[in-house]
Design a protein around this motif. Structure first.
Motif, short mmCIF file in Angstrom:
data_model
loop_
_atom_site.label_atom_id
_atom_site.label_comp_id
_atom_site.label_asym_id
_atom_site.label_seq_id
_atom_site.Cartn_x
_atom_site.Cartn_y
_atom_site.Cartn_z
N SER A 236 25.54 -39.18 30.30
CA SER A 236 25.94 -40.52 29.89
C SER A 236 26.82 -40.48 28.65
O SER A 236 27.83 -41.16 28.56
N PRO B 94 34.49 -54.90 37.71
CA PRO B 94 33.20 -55.16 38.36
C PRO B 94 33.31 -55.93 39.67
O PRO B 94 34.26 -56.67 39.90
N TYR C 100 28.24 -48.64 30.04
CA TYR C 100 27.99 -49.80 29.18
C TYR C 100 28.87 -49.81 27.93
O TYR C 100 29.57 -50.77 27.67
N PRO D 80 25.95 -45.87 35.80
CA PRO D 80 26.36 -47.10 35.11
C PRO D 80 27.07 -46.78 33.79
O PRO D 80 26.81 -45.76 33.15
N SER E 68 30.75 -41.50 28.80
CA SER E 68 31.09 -42.72 28.07
C SER E 68 32.20 -42.49 27.06
O SER E 68 32.84 -43.44 26.62
N TYR F 26 35.13 -50.67 35.78
CA TYR F 26 34.58 -51.05 34.48
C TYR F 26 35.29 -52.33 34.03
O TYR F 26 36.48 -52.50 34.28
N ASP G 72 24.55 -43.00 41.41
CA ASP G 72 25.79 -43.47 40.81
C ASP G 72 25.51 -43.79 39.35
O ASP G 72 24.37 -44.04 38.96
N LYS H 124 30.61 -48.75 36.85
CA LYS H 124 29.87 -47.77 37.63
C LYS H 124 30.82 -46.72 38.14
O LYS H 124 31.98 -47.00 38.46
N LYS I 278 28.14 -38.32 35.16
CA LYS I 278 29.20 -39.31 35.09
C LYS I 278 30.54 -38.64 35.20
O LYS I 278 30.68 -37.46 34.92
N TYR J 247 30.33 -53.51 31.50
CA TYR J 247 29.57 -52.86 32.56
C TYR J 247 30.54 -52.26 33.57
O TYR J 247 31.58 -52.83 33.89
N SER K 211 35.17 -46.33 41.38
CA SER K 211 34.76 -46.42 39.99
C SER K 211 35.36 -47.68 39.38
O SER K 211 36.51 -48.02 39.67
#
Length: 287
Positions: free
Chosen positions: A107, A118, A55, A53, A111, A280, A51, A41, A5, A39, A278
């Protein structure tokens, strides 16, 4: 398959966390904790890599005098005036995250610092066109790329709704002894509970940095990749952020970032994308 990521704009969202009518760039004090769910990416340019994701994105900030810690970024600000600020910063280099083997590890790291919008369409040129000079092999067998950290200085100039940011960093972990510099221009607009931030950025990466992450030598040749040694690179990006303040603790946040990698990086046999999208969107809570 390598999965990872990308670190994006936690620092920007940290500044936005307590935005008021006067300035979204005002410094904070004490500590602050926040969490957003939604959500998003992040594009990974490395060949044959998924790619990523997004959250759940935490935000942890602590301020003590001239020192500040925001997720993976530590800063000391000895000079601060009404419109000028000079800081010394240590932070993680985002390029190393592309090459982490463990999806769980990448991740967690990503994060801690991310966000975006999105459903954004991908432009037709997002995929790099095939290069006849490239010979692509097994990405799992390339040489190790370590996660590195950078240290350097950052200068900020704020005027009304504008911010200019200039920074220069050197690698602290002694894997490649390279440098990275960034120049960014941002502008925000606020209407009651609505806030929009638009920014453009140019990023410089030295020969040592690009060769370490995107060059191919003996291990890559053995894995089936063609030989390639990139020179210094200039990457550019544009970014748009929107938030809606529901109340003192809850916000709706969204962000989209479009980055174009320099041809020196895009021509690497390890890279399959030159244009990275990218995004979110989610709901954020702060305490």
């Amino acid at each position: 398959m390598f999965k990872a990521k990308l670190l994006l704009i936690a620092a920007l969202f940290s500044a936005m966390a307590s935005a008021d009518e006067q300035s979204i760039y005002a410094a904070q004090s004490g500590w602050q904790f926040g969490l957003s769910t939604g959500y998003g990416k992040i594009d990974n340019p490395v060949h044959n890599s998924d790619d990523i994701p997004l959250y759940v994105i935490p935000n942890i900030e602590a301020f003590y005098g001239d020192f500040a810690f925001t997720n993976f970024e530590l800063s000391w600000t000895p000079l601060s005036y009404d419109h000028h600020q000079l800081s010394f910063v240590a932070k993680m280099n985002r390029d190393g995250l592309y090459f982490i083997d463990s999806l769980a590890s990448s991740s967690v790291l990503a994060s801690l610092t991310t966000s975006a919008l999105p459903g954004a369409p991908r432009p037709p040129s997002a995929q790099t066109q095939p290069n006849a000079r490239k010979r692509v092999g097994n990405i799992q067998n390339i040489g190790e790329r370590e996660l590195s950290f950078l240290g350097g200085a950052q200068y900020l100039f704020d005027w009304q709704q504008w911010r200019v940011s200039a920074s220069v960093f050197s690698e602290l972990t002694h894997y490649y002894h390279g440098q990275q510099a960034e120049l960014a221009l941002s502008r925000y607009q606020q209407w009651n509970k609505h806030l929009v931030v638009a920014s453009v950025q140019m990023q410089y990466q030295s020969n040592e940095l690009t060769k370490y992450y995107y060059g191919s030598q003996r291990p890559e040749l053995a894995a089936g990749f063609s030989y390639y040694q990139p020179q210094h690179a200039f990457n550019t990006s544009v970014q748009l952020t929107y938030q809606y303040q529901l109340d003192e603790k809850w916000r709706i946040i969204s962000d989209i970032k479009w980055q174009t990698l320099d041809d020196e990086i895009a021509d690497s046999p390890l890279v399959s994308k030159q244009h990275l999208l990218s995004y979110y969107a989610g709901v954020a809570w702060s305490y």
